[in-house]
Design a protein around this motif. Structure first.
Motif, mmCIF file in Angstrom:
data_model
loop_
_atom_site.group_PDB
_atom_site.id
_atom_site.type_symbol
_atom_site.label_atom_id
_atom_site.label_comp_id
_atom_site.label_asym_id
_atom_site.label_seq_id
_atom_site.Cartn_x
_atom_site.Cartn_y
_atom_site.Cartn_z
ATOM 1 N N PRO A 1 3.165 -1.443 22.244
ATOM 2 C CA PRO A 1 3.857 -2.487 22.157
ATOM 3 C C PRO A 1 3.123 -3.647 21.542
ATOM 4 O O PRO A 1 1.857 -3.914 22.378
ATOM 5 N N ARG A 2 3.519 -4.485 20.878
ATOM 6 C CA ARG A 2 2.817 -5.923 20.765
ATOM 7 C C ARG A 2 2.694 -6.639 21.671
ATOM 8 O O ARG A 2 1.609 -7.186 21.959
ATOM 9 N N ALA A 3 3.773 -6.846 22.778
ATOM 10 C CA ALA A 3 3.652 -7.414 23.945
ATOM 11 C C ALA A 3 2.528 -6.899 24.878
ATOM 12 O O ALA A 3 2.070 -7.604 25.604
ATOM 13 N N GLN A 4 2.062 -5.575 24.711
ATOM 14 C CA GLN A 4 0.650 -5.214 25.402
ATOM 15 C C GLN A 4 -0.309 -5.115 24.624
ATOM 16 O O GLN A 4 -1.321 -4.330 24.937
ATOM 17 N N GLY A 5 -0.388 -5.753 23.480
ATOM 18 C CA GLY A 5 -1.496 -5.967 22.618
ATOM 19 C C GLY A 5 -1.810 -4.882 21.348
ATOM 20 O O GLY A 5 -2.579 -4.791 20.631
ATOM 21 N N GLY A 6 -0.639 -4.351 21.170
ATOM 22 C CA GLY A 6 -0.422 -3.363 19.855
ATOM 23 C C GLY A 6 -0.377 -4.149 18.783
ATOM 24 O O GLY A 6 0.213 -5.205 18.490
ATOM 25 N N ARG A 7 -1.011 -3.518 17.515
ATOM 26 C CA ARG A 7 -1.219 -4.164 16.338
ATOM 27 C C ARG A 7 -0.084 -3.504 15.432
ATOM 28 O O ARG A 7 -0.041 -2.177 15.483
ATOM 29 N N THR A 8 0.031 -4.031 14.208
ATOM 30 C CA THR A 8 0.762 -3.535 13.256
ATOM 31 C C THR A 8 -0.091 -2.682 12.197
ATOM 32 O O THR A 8 -0.763 -3.299 11.248
ATOM 33 N N THR A 9 -0.596 -1.576 12.420
ATOM 34 C CA THR A 9 -1.349 -0.845 11.877
ATOM 35 C C THR A 9 -0.690 0.690 11.785
ATOM 36 O O THR A 9 -0.100 1.113 12.472
ATOM 37 N N TRP A 10 -1.377 1.411 10.684
ATOM 38 C CA TRP A 10 -1.165 2.647 10.543
ATOM 39 C C TRP A 10 -1.151 3.733 11.758
ATOM 40 O O TRP A 10 -0.322 4.559 12.186
ATOM 41 N N ASP A 11 -2.298 3.293 12.408
ATOM 42 C CA ASP A 11 -2.485 4.250 13.817
ATOM 43 C C ASP A 11 -1.714 3.764 15.113
ATOM 44 O O ASP A 11 -1.908 4.232 15.979
ATOM 45 N N ASN A 12 -0.954 2.710 14.859
ATOM 46 C CA ASN A 12 -0.232 2.405 15.943
ATOM 47 C C ASN A 12 1.396 2.133 15.693
ATOM 48 O O ASN A 12 2.139 1.743 16.480
ATOM 49 N N VAL A 13 1.846 2.549 14.452
ATOM 50 C CA VAL A 13 3.184 2.481 14.207
ATOM 51 C C VAL A 13 3.826 3.782 13.723
ATOM 52 O O VAL A 13 3.080 4.575 13.020
#
Length: 188
Positions: free
Chosen positions: A113-125
């Motif tokens: 999650p973005r709240a945990q530092g996740g970014r909007t990238t192919w590898d994270n969505v």
């Protein structure tokens, strides 16, 4: 005997656009140009006509059959990696939730999650239906006790084209048959 193309309004006569190597520029969405764009490209000598509809359009001094298949004269090299868009993400994930395989109310979910530092990238969505996305909330799949069907990855343009071939459009003209590779019965 009536031919369906003769009764068709010109707006219903798109041209399938092939690259200079006679492969479609895109399978999904299918590379189609409105008849006006195809005719303009023809007059600008940017395309060759491969096949035509029976339908004609007329000017005061000329009549011409509408092109149904055109090929670019110059090869357009596809980019190796597609842009990250919602549509391309859904196509990568074959239009199904990566948690429950559902196909309705699709959204996208940040695995970390973005709240945990996740970014909007192919590898994270990943594609998720609204109920699964709500259930997961701001947690990781592990924290939410949810399993991903496939882990997110950055697809190549070729991979998206292959996925797109699994989703033929509702209408395919008979003259397109030799250039498209779906295992479906094509309409005439």
């Amino acid at each position: 005997m009536y031919h369906p193309d003769l009764l068709r309004h010109p707006e219903g006569c798109p041209a399938l656009v092939l690259n200079a190597d006679y492969t479609p520029l895109s399978y999904y969405p299918l590379s189609l140009w409105p008849w006006q764009t195809a005719v303009k490209a023809l007059f600008l000598e940017r395309v060759d006509v491969v096949a035509c509809y029976q339908r004609e359009v007329h000017s005061p001094s000329r009549a011409m059959q509408l092109p149904s298949v055109i090929a670019l004269r110059q090869y357009v090299r596809p980019s190796e990696y597609p842009a990250f868009t919602r549509f391309n993400l859904f196509l990568r994930d074959r239009f199904q939730c990566q948690y429950c395989r559902g196909i309705a109310e699709l959204t996208f979910d940040h695995v970390l999650p973005r709240a945990q530092g996740g970014r909007t990238t192919w590898d994270n969505v990943a594609t998720a239906c609204a109920p699964c996305n709500l259930k997961k909330g701001g947690r990781t799949p592990r924290q939410a006790h949810m399993n991903l069907l496939r882990h997110p990855y950055r697809p190549t343009s070729w991979q998206l084209q292959e996925h797109g071939r699994r989703f033929p459009p509702n209408y395919l003209h008979e003259s397109w048959r030799d250039y498209l590779y779906w295992d479906v019965e094509l309409e005439a």
